[in-house]
Motif scaffolding. Sequence first.
Motif, PDB file in Angstrom:
ATOM      1  N   GLY A  78      -2.533  13.028   6.310  1.00 44.64           N
ATOM      2  CA  GLY A  78      -1.511  13.835   5.474  1.00 44.64           C
ATOM      3  C   GLY A  78      -2.317  15.072   6.072  1.00 44.64           C
ATOM      4  O   GLY A  78      -2.182  16.397   5.182  1.00 44.64           O
ATOM      5  N   MET A 133       2.946  18.536   2.976  1.00 48.30           N
ATOM      6  CA  MET A 133       1.946  18.344   3.117  1.00 48.30           C
ATOM      7  C   MET A 133       1.774  18.886   1.530  1.00 48.30           C
ATOM      8  O   MET A 133       2.187  20.238   0.775  1.00 48.30           O
ATOM      9  N   SER A 134       0.625  18.411   0.914  1.00 46.73           N
ATOM     10  CA  SER A 134       0.092  18.167  -0.355  1.00 46.73           C
ATOM     11  C   SER A 134      -1.465  19.128  -0.724  1.00 46.73           C
ATOM     12  O   SER A 134      -1.482  19.654   0.099  1.00 46.73           O
ATOM     13  N   ALA A 177       7.804  14.896   7.013  1.00 53.44           N
ATOM     14  CA  ALA A 177       6.630  14.722   6.610  1.00 53.44           C
ATOM     15  C   ALA A 177       5.479  16.102   6.414  1.00 53.44           C
ATOM     16  O   ALA A 177       4.962  16.760   6.688  1.00 53.44           O
ATOM     17  N   CYS A 189      -3.633  12.847  12.369  1.00 54.31           N
ATOM     18  CA  CYS A 189      -3.531  13.505  11.088  1.00 54.31           C
ATOM     19  C   CYS A 189      -2.591  13.637  10.280  1.00 54.31           C
ATOM     20  O   CYS A 189      -2.317  14.142   9.004  1.00 54.31           O
ATOM     21  N   ALA A 190      -1.537  12.667  10.882  1.00 50.33           N
ATOM     22  CA  ALA A 190      -0.435  12.312   9.885  1.00 50.33           C
ATOM     23  C   ALA A 190      -0.551  11.520   9.228  1.00 50.33           C
ATOM     24  O   ALA A 190      -0.744  11.732   8.175  1.00 50.33           O
ATOM     25  N   PRO A 210      -7.404  18.362   1.042  1.00 49.90           N
ATOM     26  CA  PRO A 210      -8.778  17.012   0.944  1.00 49.90           C
ATOM     27  C   PRO A 210      -9.920  17.399   0.772  1.00 49.90           C
ATOM     28  O   PRO A 210      -9.908  18.197   0.975  1.00 49.90           O
ATOM     29  N   VAL A 245       4.336  17.271   9.658  1.00 52.06           N
ATOM     30  CA  VAL A 245       2.951  17.722   9.586  1.00 52.06           C
ATOM     31  C   VAL A 245       3.208  18.788  10.992  1.00 52.06           C
ATOM     32  O   VAL A 245       1.614  18.924  11.691  1.00 52.06           O
ATOM     33  N   SER A 271      -1.860  24.654   2.893  1.00 51.52           N
ATOM     34  CA  SER A 271      -1.990  23.263   3.271  1.00 51.52           C
ATOM     35  C   SER A 271      -2.875  22.897   4.547  1.00 51.52           C
ATOM     36  O   SER A 271      -2.850  23.771   5.274  1.00 51.52           O
TER      37      SER A 271
END
Length: 467
Positions: A71, A1-2, A455, A67-68, A5, A457, A95
């Motif tokens: 992100g 996760m980057s 990913a 959510c996935a 948001p 999550v 994240s």
Amino acid sequence: MSSPPAADVTAGLAARLTDVVGPAHVLVDPELRAPFETDWTRRFGGPALLVVRPGSTAEVADVVRACAGAGVGVVAQGGNTGLVGGGVPPSPGRSPVIVLSTVRLTGLEPVDNAAAQVTAGAGVSLARLHAAAAAAGLAFPVDLAARDTATVGGMVATNAGGVHVMRYGSMRAQVVGAEAVLADGSVLSRLSGLVKDNTGYDLSQLLVGSEGTLGIVTAVRLRLVAAQPERVVALLGVDSTAAALALIDVLRRRVEGLEAAELFFDEGLALVREHGRLAAPLPRAFRAYLVVECGGLADPSESLFEVLAELDVPEAATAVATDRAGRASLWAYRERHTEAISALGVPHKLDVTLPQARLAEFEAAVRAVVAETAPGSTLVLFGHAGDGNLHVNVVGPPPEDETVDEAVLRLVAALSGSISAEHGIGRAKTRWLELSRTAAELTAMRAVKAALDPAGVLNPGVIFERV
Ligand SMILES: Cc1cc2nc3c(=O)[nH]c(=O)nc-3n(C[C@H](O)[C@H](O)[C@H](O)COP(=O)(O)OP(=O)(O)OC[C@H]3O[C@@H](n4cnc5c(N)ncnc54)[C@H](O)[C@@H]3O)c2cc1C
């Protein structure tokens, strides 16, 4: 996760999740989120974008998919009684995550008497499960002091232990099957209750102890055992840990229905007595204390008394109860340790397990290590001595100062113990996982995580700081 948001991602996710669970079950207001953002110890926590409370497995799957897609990470939370920070968001700046609370997954099917099993929703509390099993003339054998709040899902996710492991095993031994939502929103469901089912990998067991990192458990099929209505509890004073362990050794072999053997020390007793305004349990003080409990279809107290008499345990060192209220009052000296320690301040809680033969050596060594690395702090030790499991509690060092944690966990590793007996790794112990796992094990564990949740999550930063 980057990167975090933008606010519009949060708003968009809130709108999407509101479509799934309804507006009453998406909590965005900081005041409503607050209880879900800090753990029981008050040592761990951080902000969640929002808290969502799905009411069914299908809703959990839709939440995870949304959510996935956005992100955003998903932190599963049951009763929030976990002690390693695994059920709360990471500290600010990590994240972005939401908290998925299982409070509404409270379906509890009637007990299946023929199989001696029950299917429980992830949000069912341990106390409610106990009551349902008892009403059917059976028992659910795992027990712990947080029973009114801890949930079945959280207990599976942490492979909770508790006070009866020596007779019945931990949560893992009770799980016949599970239902869970994976990171891509797919649902695994294995709730038919087949005792024998050798058809490849046991995915339900893989979820046990996975701390919300591999799937969100939505329901569990659990084994029940015969109720043991006749019970005796004894609180015994001893002069040392070695004496306590020698006593357990004899009781384990000679006494019928031994279910618990719990150890605490004079400093813990003093704290619990002051906190709970309790009278002294015995006419004189001892260095260490054991609470033992036996259960059976027939009264197990004769068998216990016989062995205590043979061992010449003096009357002044023994308090016994067979009635419910008396048993509870003896248990209180042990069970109220956790709350009494928390009342002192924010504790560093190190739940460790040692080879049984090295527990006494560890008890002496850890006192020296804590005195050296956290001078002036308060150390309280207690635990499930029948399983080699001690809880090391240090109050004094600031929550973010990990000097004492490091020293104690390195001592445990040097004595061939495990850095987590029953609470898990959570966020608290990620940096020390390699003390208890080989490089090959870590590689295999990371491969499992990467295969099921590429990913990252589910519960980012728990068990592994980074995958
Ligand atoms: C007073 C006290 C006494 C305790 N005694 C013991 C003891 O004797 N033995 C013991 O083992 N523990 C003990 N604990 C710790 C705690 O009760 C257990 O770890 C328990 O299993 C946590 O359950 P929970 O529902 O509160 O989970 P939470 O705290 O909400 O979550 C714990 C972990 O499980 C994950 N999780 C929760 N629900 C799910 C789900 N449905 N699917 C996937 N992941 C999920 C979370 O993400 C987190 O990583 C004690 C705690 C307290 C406060």
